[in-house]
Each structure stands twice: as C-alpha cells, then as structure tokens.
Design an enzyme around this catalytic site. Structure first.
Site, PDB file in Angstrom:
ATOM      1  CB  CYS A   1     -59.306 -94.956  77.083  1.00 63.21           C
ATOM      2  SG  CYS A   1     -60.751 -95.759  76.617  1.00 63.21           S
TER       3      CYS A   1
ATOM      4  NE  ARG B   1     -60.581 -99.596  69.008  1.00 60.09           N
ATOM      5  CZ  ARG B   1     -60.377 -99.403  70.691  1.00 60.09           C
ATOM      6  NH1 ARG B   1     -61.286 -98.650  71.171  1.00 60.09           N
ATOM      7  NH2 ARG B   1     -60.007-100.447  71.378  1.00 60.09           N
TER       8      ARG B   1
END
Length: 501
Positions: free
Chosen positions: A319, A416
C-alpha cells in the site's frame, strides 16, 4: 523510605504524545507467568455475532482470498473475506463453494460433456482423470470419468468420451463428508479420488487421495468456524455504490455470514448510508465498517450501526496511500486509539495491515484488536489465488498486488478508493511477488502457537486478559530506538537461515 521506580510507560501515556507508532516502534515489557502456553485461549470475535477460535482473518484481496483460502481459514478456526474484484455472480459462487464443503481442499478437475473428444488434456502430468458431466462443468450431474491409463491405451484418441467413460456410482460421496469420512471411503474402496456431490447430484469438487494425505500431514484440524447450520462461515467485501446493493443481494442468497465494507477511508457519507441500508434490509447480517484510524472516524461508523471496525490506512506492504496521499497513521497507534473508543460500545476491532511476524500479531491483539487481517502474511501460500512461478533467483513465488495498484483497479477495485468515476486513475498500491509459504493449514497453526508464547510472556491467558492488563496499566511499553530494533532481530552473523517452524 524506599525510592519509587517503574519500568516503561502505560499505553495511555505512550500513545498520547503525538507520535505515530508502528508495531516495530514499540515493545512490551514481560510480565508474570503463572500458566502453561497451552492454557492460552485465543478465541475471539470478528464482529458482534461472529465468534472465531483464532484471531485470524484473510484480507479481501484478489491475490489472497477466494474459495480455497476462505475454506482453509474456516478449517483452522479463522475466517476468509472473499474479495469483490469479480462480478456479483462470481463472488456469490465463491461463497457457495465454501459453504458447500467440509474439507479445505479445492482441486482443478477437468470436466467435459459426453460428446467431447480428448485432444490434449492428458498430455501433461497434472491431469490423471477427465470427468464427464451433463453440461461439461461441475454444475451438473456426474455421468462418468476417463482415466489417463484408459486414454493411453486407445488407438483412436478422437473417440467421444461418452463411449469410453467408466460409470461407477460409488465414486461419489455427499459434499458434507469431512476429511476422516473421505479418507475412510478412499481406503475402503482403494480409490485414488472421490467426487463430492450435492443432494441433487451436482458436483461440488473432486478430492484426490494425494491431497487428503497432504492435509493429514498438517496439524490436526478441529471443528473450524461453523455457523448454526453446521456449514463453514465466510465473509465477503462490497463497496458503497448503488450497484453494491444488488451485489449484496447475490451474496445474501449465497449464504454469506458477514459483510465487510471495503474502503481505504471509511469515514464517508457513502459508507454511513450503506451501513444503514444493510442493517435495515438485512438486520441479522453483521456488517464491518472501515477502514478507519482515528477515534472520530470510528465513532461515526459506530453511530451508523457497524458490528465491527477495520483499522488501518497505508500500513500494508503493498500500500502506498501514506506516500501518495499524505494521509494515514502508524498501525500501533491506530489500533490502540480506535480500540479505546470501540470497546466502550462493545465493537470488535480488526487490525488490518502491517503484519509481517507473529510478534506483530501479539502487539495488535494486546493493543486492543480482536482479530488481525492479513494479506502479505498469507499471500504466496498454497491456498492463495494464482500459479507459482520461478523468479530470477529461482525462488518459487506468487503474484501479490495491492487493491490500489493500477493493475487491480482495471478490474474494479478503484471503487475502494472512491476513484471509479475519476478520469485519471492514481495508484495507491503496487504489484509484487511473495515467496511460497506452503499451506496455511500449517502456517497459521504454527503462527498461533508463537502468539500463545508471546501472550504467556506477557502474563495474559486470553485476549480479554491482555486487554484488561493493558487498561489497568499493568502491562508496560517502551519505544525502541533504531539500534534497539536492530538488536531485537538477527544481527552480527556472516550468514544465517531463518525458519519460523
């Protein structure tokens, strides 16, 4: 009068100094041991109404959790959350696949129709049988099968399968058979496989003898995570768009046990409205909100009616949210802060991301989490989606990608990150690879044993005990310097081999 002294700091003091701490930044000081390791009880709750035997959740990522992983996680006492980077019907089929079996084995059998001809299925070593069904796939009645040995003896390899297939009703067993029952059937009849079937004759899967032997070699499986209907429990991720209401309907019909609202930043009007919709439409279905990292974010979702909170923003190994958006929080601080507010409402917290070692799991749980959600820790395992490849160093690896990577976004995960309507796609994740970890049926039980040893050193015999010791300021922490972190790992060796078990 003796001088007063104290070791370390209570969590309340440490996490209120304005610093954003990761798991590696802090260390717990040992407490008093008055029980054996095996006395540690790691049972917990995923959400208000979903109990688990172990605090492990597989992440809803398309390189981590599909049917195979979810079945294995349920088998070891945790739970898997099926990703939503698929059509609603595909995601629902994955749920049904998990719910319809009682063994953590998923194969890739070849199915054909009776009119099919075998051309190249048997040319490799991976296909010992071809199974013949009415429709040519597993969603219909088994008619027979052709063994590789049968085909190799044929002069006319263009013959229809229906003309040479073996028809034997004894190869099928009910899909609710457990590993012991399947093993007994294989031994009793000396077979190399059994076919799992639903009551109406629809094929669920084919279980090979070699797969049963492989699973038997792992730590003994218990009852696993099962619902009131005796079937394995499984969760699924959805987004917060209008179309996700239709997706939710598909998942509920498939038997999903818990829903996770999948967003990198969960404190939004979109998620709050979806939480309310889910609770109003399906009041018996638990819904987990997130992701959040602050107490105010958590409070908003708690007020909206969530049954669990997912904590983490930018802490995953793939991430890049903190780097790209300059938003997030160190995971140790985030877990402690959110847990502090969530516990007042009885809302379980899922520590999502930042887990590389068993010690990170210990820290997450003691700081207030009820479960840990893992992506890279489980990626690369036998049960993770994808095929193994050899990298340039000859190491067996599987692809692992962030749901914020451009590659994943092209399949729909940009929702998302609230970017599905944006003309320009900005990545908040990367694509990489992780080494082969073997089966989670071995990896997870051994990891849980290490977690139990950590709890024992802290004098905590359960998650509740750990949380009580932390809140009472009995457990103390310290911040580790960079040198202390180096000293706490393997160091000073010319070479070494590191094996966890």
């Amino acid at each position: 009068m003796a001088a007063e002294f104290e070791d370390g700091s209570p969590a309340e003091k440490l996490f209120n100094q304005g610093y954003s701490y990761t798991y590696d930044d802090v260390i717990f000081l040992p407490h008093y041991i008055d029980f054996p390791t095996d006395a540690v009880n790691l049972s917990t709750k995923l959400s208000r109404n979903i109990p688990l035997s172990i605090p492990c959740v597989s992440s809803p990522m398309d390189t981590v959790t599909e049917s195979y992983m979810a079945a294995a996680m349920a088998a070891v006492g945790g739970i898997g959350i099926i990703h939503s980077n698929a059509t609603p019907s595909e995601q629902a089929d994955m749920i049904r696949s998990v719910k319809s079996r009682r063994v953590p084995i998923l194969s890739s059998p070849v199915f054909k129709t009776p009119d099919s001809r075998i051309v190249n299925e048997f040319e490799g070593d991976d296909v010992p049988f071809v199974f013949v069904t009415q429709s040519g796939d597993e969603k219909s009645k088994l008619l027979g099968y052709v063994a590789k040995s049968d085909w190799l003896g044929l002069k006319d390899t263009e013959i229809k399968l229906g003309e040479i297939m073996r028809t034997d009703a004894n190869v099928s067993v009910p899909c609710h058979y457990d590993l012991g029952q399947i093993n007994g059937k294989l031994k009793e009849e000396g077979r190399d496989f059994v076919v799992l079937e639903k009551e109406g004759g629809e094929v669920v899967d084919v279980v090979m003898k070699e797969e049963v032997e492989r699973v038997k070699g792992y730590p003994k499986l218990g009852k696993g995570t099962v619902g009131s209907d005796g079937r394995w429990m499984v969760g699924a991720a959805i987004g917060t768009r209008g179309s996700d209401k239709e997706r939710l309907e598909h998942l509920v019909k498939a038997g999903v046990d818990v829903i996770v609202l999948d967003s990198s930043q969960g404190n939004s009007i979109y998620q709050i409205e979806m939480i309310k919709y889910v609770k109003q439409t399906y009041p018996e279905l638990d819904v987990i909100g997130g992701n959040v990292v602050t107490m105010s974010q958590a409070q908003n979702l708690i007020k909206a009616g969530v049954d669990g909170l997912r904590v983490g923003m930018g802490s995953g190994s793939i991430c890049t949210t903190q780097e790209v958006c300059a938003v997030g929080r160190g995971q140790a601080t985030a877990v402690y802060k959110v847990s502090s507010i969530a516990t007042q409402s009885g809302i379980p917290v899922i520590a999502d991301g930042g887990i590389s070692f068993s010690g990170h799991i210990v820290k997450a749980l003691v700081l207030g989490a009820s479960t840990v959600m893992m992506g890279s820790f489980l990626a690369g395992s036998t049960e993770a989606p994808g095929a193994y490849e050899l990298n340039e160093k000859g190491l067996r690896v599987k692809k692992y990608r962030g749901m914020g990577s451009l590659e994943a976004m092209t399949k729909g995960s940009d929702q998302r990150y609230l970017g599905d309507t944006a003309k320009l796609k900005i990545a908040q994740g990367v694509v990489g690879a992780v080494a082969d970890k073997g089966s989670v049926l071995k990896h997870v039980p051994y990891t849980m044993q290490a977690v139990k040893q950590g709890f024992q050193d802290l004098g905590a015999s359960s998650l509740r005990s750990a949380h009580d010791l932390l809140r009472s300021k009995t457990l103390r922490l310290e911040v580790r310097t960079a040198a202390a972190q180096v000293e706490g790992g393997v160091h000073g060796l010319a070479s070494h081999e590191k094996k966890a078990f």
